[in-house]
Scaffold this motif. Sequence first.
Motif, PDB file in Angstrom:
ATOM      1  N   SER A  61       0.823  -1.211   0.000  1.00 30.40           N
ATOM      2  CA  SER A  61       0.000   0.000   0.000  1.00 30.40           C
ATOM      3  C   SER A  61       0.857   1.262   0.000  1.00 30.40           C
ATOM      4  CB  SER A  61      -0.941   0.018   1.205  1.00 30.40           C
ATOM      5  OG  SER A  61      -0.206   0.136   2.423  1.00 30.40           O
ATOM      6  N   GLU A  62       2.101   1.169   0.491  1.00 24.60           N
ATOM      7  CA  GLU A  62       2.990   2.328   0.545  1.00 24.60           C
ATOM      8  C   GLU A  62       3.621   2.648  -0.807  1.00 24.60           C
ATOM      9  OE1 GLU A  62       5.756   2.540   3.804  1.00 24.60           O
ATOM     10  OE2 GLU A  62       4.477   1.279   5.056  1.00 24.60           O
ATOM     11  N   ILE A  63       3.666   1.685  -1.693  1.00 26.67           N
ATOM     12  CA  ILE A  63       4.242   1.945  -3.024  1.00 26.67           C
ATOM     13  C   ILE A  63       3.157   2.097  -4.083  1.00 26.67           C
ATOM     14  CG2 ILE A  63       6.420   0.777  -2.528  1.00 26.67           C
ATOM     15  CD1 ILE A  63       5.370  -1.649  -4.084  1.00 26.67           C
ATOM     16  N   ALA A  64       1.896   1.837  -3.708  1.00 25.16           N
ATOM     17  CA  ALA A  64       0.792   1.930  -4.665  1.00 25.16           C
ATOM     18  C   ALA A  64       0.324   3.374  -4.791  1.00 25.16           C
ATOM     19  CB  ALA A  64      -0.364   1.046  -4.224  1.00 25.16           C
ATOM     20  N   PRO A  65      -0.006   3.838  -5.991  1.00 28.96           N
ATOM     21  CA  PRO A  65      -0.435   5.226  -6.189  1.00 28.96           C
ATOM     22  C   PRO A  65      -1.909   5.479  -5.906  1.00 28.96           C
ATOM     23  CG  PRO A  65      -0.234   4.119  -8.303  1.00 28.96           C
ATOM     24  CD  PRO A  65       0.194   3.127  -7.260  1.00 28.96           C
ATOM     25  N   VAL A  66      -2.655   4.463  -5.482  1.00 27.22           N
ATOM     26  CA  VAL A  66      -4.082   4.635  -5.214  1.00 27.22           C
ATOM     27  C   VAL A  66      -4.412   4.128  -3.817  1.00 27.22           C
ATOM     28  CG1 VAL A  66      -4.811   4.517  -7.623  1.00 27.22           C
ATOM     29  CG2 VAL A  66      -4.583   2.399  -6.313  1.00 27.22           C
ATOM     30  N   ILE A  67      -5.516   4.642  -3.260  1.00 21.67           N
ATOM     31  CA  ILE A  67      -5.920   4.251  -1.907  1.00 21.67           C
ATOM     32  C   ILE A  67      -6.327   2.786  -1.869  1.00 21.67           C
ATOM     33  CG2 ILE A  67      -7.616   4.649  -0.084  1.00 21.67           C
ATOM     34  CD1 ILE A  67      -7.678   7.595  -0.928  1.00 21.67           C
ATOM     35  N   SER A  68      -7.005   2.309  -2.917  1.00 21.45           N
ATOM     36  CA  SER A  68      -7.412   0.903  -2.991  1.00 21.45           C
ATOM     37  C   SER A  68      -6.583   0.221  -4.081  1.00 21.45           C
ATOM     38  CB  SER A  68      -8.902   0.786  -3.314  1.00 21.45           C
ATOM     39  OG  SER A  68      -9.676   1.425  -2.320  1.00 21.45           O
ATOM     40  N   PRO A  69      -5.434  -0.335  -3.732  1.00 25.80           N
ATOM     41  CA  PRO A  69      -4.518  -0.893  -4.733  1.00 25.80           C
ATOM     42  C   PRO A  69      -5.134  -2.031  -5.531  1.00 25.80           C
ATOM     43  CG  PRO A  69      -3.428  -0.679  -2.596  1.00 25.80           C
ATOM     44  CD  PRO A  69      -4.895  -0.454  -2.364  1.00 25.80           C
ATOM     45  N   THR A  70      -4.707  -2.142  -6.788  1.00 26.88           N
ATOM     46  CA  THR A  70      -5.176  -3.230  -7.644  1.00 26.88           C
ATOM     47  C   THR A  70      -4.470  -4.542  -7.318  1.00 26.88           C
ATOM     48  OG1 THR A  70      -3.490  -2.718  -9.309  1.00 26.88           O
ATOM     49  CG2 THR A  70      -5.635  -1.635  -9.537  1.00 26.88           C
ATOM     50  N   GLY A  71      -3.332  -4.452  -6.636  1.00 25.26           N
ATOM     51  CA  GLY A  71      -2.604  -5.667  -6.260  1.00 25.26           C
ATOM     52  C   GLY A  71      -1.439  -5.988  -7.172  1.00 25.26           C
ATOM     53  N   ILE A  72      -1.276  -5.212  -8.246  1.00 29.18           N
ATOM     54  CA  ILE A  72      -0.146  -5.461  -9.143  1.00 29.18           C
ATOM     55  C   ILE A  72       0.349  -4.138  -9.731  1.00 29.18           C
ATOM     56  CG2 ILE A  72      -1.671  -5.947 -11.122  1.00 29.18           C
ATOM     57  CD1 ILE A  72       0.505  -7.979 -12.029  1.00 29.18           C
ATOM     58  N   LEU A  73       1.660  -3.956  -9.678  1.00 30.16           N
ATOM     59  CA  LEU A  73       2.325  -2.779 -10.233  1.00 30.16           C
ATOM     60  C   LEU A  73       3.472  -3.241 -11.114  1.00 30.16           C
ATOM     61  CD1 LEU A  73       2.814  -0.716  -6.921  1.00 30.16           C
ATOM     62  CD2 LEU A  73       0.980  -0.385  -8.581  1.00 30.16           C
ATOM     63  N   ALA A  74       3.943  -2.338 -11.955  1.00 25.77           N
ATOM     64  CA  ALA A  74       5.146  -2.624 -12.736  1.00 25.77           C
ATOM     65  C   ALA A  74       6.013  -1.373 -12.775  1.00 25.77           C
ATOM     66  CB  ALA A  74       4.785  -3.036 -14.160  1.00 25.77           C
ATOM     67  N   SER A  75       7.308  -1.544 -12.701  1.00 27.74           N
ATOM     68  CA  SER A  75       8.212  -0.437 -13.002  1.00 27.74           C
ATOM     69  C   SER A  75       8.678  -0.625 -14.437  1.00 27.74           C
ATOM     70  CB  SER A  75       9.408  -0.417 -12.040  1.00 27.74           C
ATOM     71  OG  SER A  75      10.247  -1.535 -12.234  1.00 27.74           O
ATOM     72  N   ILE A  76       8.716   0.484 -15.190  1.00 32.22           N
ATOM     73  CA  ILE A  76       9.086   0.418 -16.607  1.00 32.22           C
ATOM     74  C   ILE A  76      10.087   1.519 -16.932  1.00 32.22           C
ATOM     75  CG2 ILE A  76       6.861  -0.542 -17.320  1.00 32.22           C
ATOM     76  CD1 ILE A  76       6.275   2.398 -18.415  1.00 32.22           C
ATOM     77  N   ASN A  77      10.845   1.300 -17.973  1.00 35.29           N
ATOM     78  CA  ASN A  77      11.652   2.364 -18.539  1.00 35.29           C
ATOM     79  C   ASN A  77      10.731   3.272 -19.350  1.00 35.29           C
ATOM     80  OD1 ASN A  77      14.148   1.322 -17.554  1.00 35.29           O
ATOM     81  ND2 ASN A  77      14.143  -0.171 -19.226  1.00 35.29           N
ATOM     82  N   ILE A  78      10.824   4.575 -19.145  1.00 36.29           N
ATOM     83  CA  ILE A  78       9.962   5.517 -19.847  1.00 36.29           C
ATOM     84  C   ILE A  78      10.253   5.457 -21.350  1.00 36.29           C
ATOM     85  CG2 ILE A  78       9.494   7.962 -20.224  1.00 36.29           C
ATOM     86  CD1 ILE A  78       9.901   8.386 -17.212  1.00 36.29           C
ATOM     87  N   PRO A  79       9.256   5.154 -22.160  1.00 37.12           N
ATOM     88  CA  PRO A  79       9.481   5.094 -23.613  1.00 37.12           C
ATOM     89  C   PRO A  79       9.502   6.491 -24.228  1.00 37.12           C
ATOM     90  CG  PRO A  79       7.200   4.565 -23.128  1.00 37.12           C
ATOM     91  CD  PRO A  79       7.878   4.773 -21.797  1.00 37.12           C
ATOM     92  N   HIS A  80      10.234   6.630 -25.321  1.00 39.94           N
ATOM     93  CA  HIS A  80      10.297   7.908 -26.029  1.00 39.94           C
ATOM     94  C   HIS A  80       9.866   7.670 -27.473  1.00 39.94           C
ATOM     95  CE1 HIS A  80      12.279   9.974 -22.691  1.00 39.94           C
ATOM     96  NE2 HIS A  80      12.950   8.849 -22.514  1.00 39.94           N
ATOM     97  N   LEU A  81       8.698   8.210 -27.816  1.00 37.95           N
ATOM     98  CA  LEU A  81       8.132   8.010 -29.142  1.00 37.95           C
ATOM     99  C   LEU A  81       8.567   9.134 -30.076  1.00 37.95           C
ATOM    100  CD1 LEU A  81       4.482   7.018 -28.163  1.00 37.95           C
ATOM    101  CD2 LEU A  81       6.460   5.534 -28.468  1.00 37.95           C
ATOM    102  N   GLU A  82       8.939   8.791 -31.283  1.00 38.73           N
ATOM    103  CA  GLU A  82       9.355   9.784 -32.265  1.00 38.73           C
ATOM    104  C   GLU A  82       8.143  10.528 -32.830  1.00 38.73           C
ATOM    105  OE1 GLU A  82      12.365  10.844 -33.382  1.00 38.73           O
ATOM    106  OE2 GLU A  82      13.196   9.666 -31.724  1.00 38.73           O
ATOM    107  N   PRO A  83       8.189  11.863 -32.886  1.00 36.86           N
ATOM    108  CA  PRO A  83       7.081  12.617 -33.495  1.00 36.86           C
ATOM    109  C   PRO A  83       6.958  12.278 -34.974  1.00 36.86           C
ATOM    110  CG  PRO A  83       8.534  14.059 -32.229  1.00 36.86           C
ATOM    111  CD  PRO A  83       9.226  12.739 -32.346  1.00 36.86           C
ATOM    112  N   PRO A  84       5.746  12.153 -35.476  1.00 34.95           N
ATOM    113  CA  PRO A  84       5.575  11.877 -36.906  1.00 34.95           C
ATOM    114  C   PRO A  84       5.984  13.088 -37.745  1.00 34.95           C
ATOM    115  CG  PRO A  84       3.462  12.359 -35.903  1.00 34.95           C
ATOM    116  CD  PRO A  84       4.455  12.302 -34.783  1.00 34.95           C
ATOM    117  N   LYS A  85       6.459  12.831 -38.958  1.00 35.28           N
ATOM    118  CA  LYS A  85       6.856  13.933 -39.831  1.00 35.28           C
ATOM    119  C   LYS A  85       5.643  14.728 -40.293  1.00 35.28           C
ATOM    120  CE  LYS A  85      11.102  11.732 -41.457  1.00 35.28           C
ATOM    121  NZ  LYS A  85      11.857  11.227 -42.627  1.00 35.28           N
TER     122      LYS A  85
END
Length: 258
Positions: free
Chosen positions: A84-108
């Motif tokens: 509950s201390e690492i969850a971003p909501v008061i009622s946790p869903t029970g599963i979290l993931a840490s991810i590398n932030i993706p960087h999307l290329e702007p379309p031409k």
Amino acid sequence: MKHQVISSRGNQHFKHLKKLNESPRYRHEVQQTILDGMHLIESYAERFGAPDSIALIEGGNLDKIASYLNEDTQVLEFPAGLFSEIAPVISPTGILASINIPHLEPPKKQNCILLLEDIQDPGNLGSILRSASASGVDLVYLSDHCADLWSPKVLRGGQGAHFHLPCIEKVNFSDITKSFTGKIFATTLSGKSIFKEDLKGPVAFIFGNEGNGIHSETMQLTSHSIHIPMEKGIESLNVSAAVSICLYEKYRQEHSNV
């Protein structure tokens, strides 16, 4: 998969996830963030592959996302109190993931871009990105004082939009508008009705802060003022609702078969 049961607040994984949840500065330093819930984790994994780590509440089930993980994915199991201390909501869903932030290329080719000035409510920003992605926006620019794009609350509001819609933070709008060749719209209390304006072709929409609207110097960057007709007694709409109306009116005009 590497499985580890964690029961101490002194554990490095616990500290890392807690800081990802709480600190925008830390998220940007390490270029990681937290996803809350199955839908976001699946949306990310389908586009970018296995997350860096999965955090489960004690006794949680990995079966639904096991196919999205690989041998390097850390699976971290926490008792309910620590989770509950690492969850971003008061009622946790029970599963979290840490991810590398993706960087999307702007379309031409950019037929529709969105410039967001000082949108500070994470829920509003997430909802705007969700509508923008669904309505075919090509690129979103955010001013320096918008809510953190990669905060867990904005991600939850976006419901996967972050993984398909290129977004650029901390932008000087004048640099963008000078090089943009299409119409540049701002919503005001006057101007032409959005439903009577020609929105076909390259268009940029600028939307401002929930309480203060668009700065006067930013208004000078626009080429057209539009308004959204409303019944008497209502002065304004929530910014996320206003964005959705404008984006979908452009979508409607350009897709006459819908």
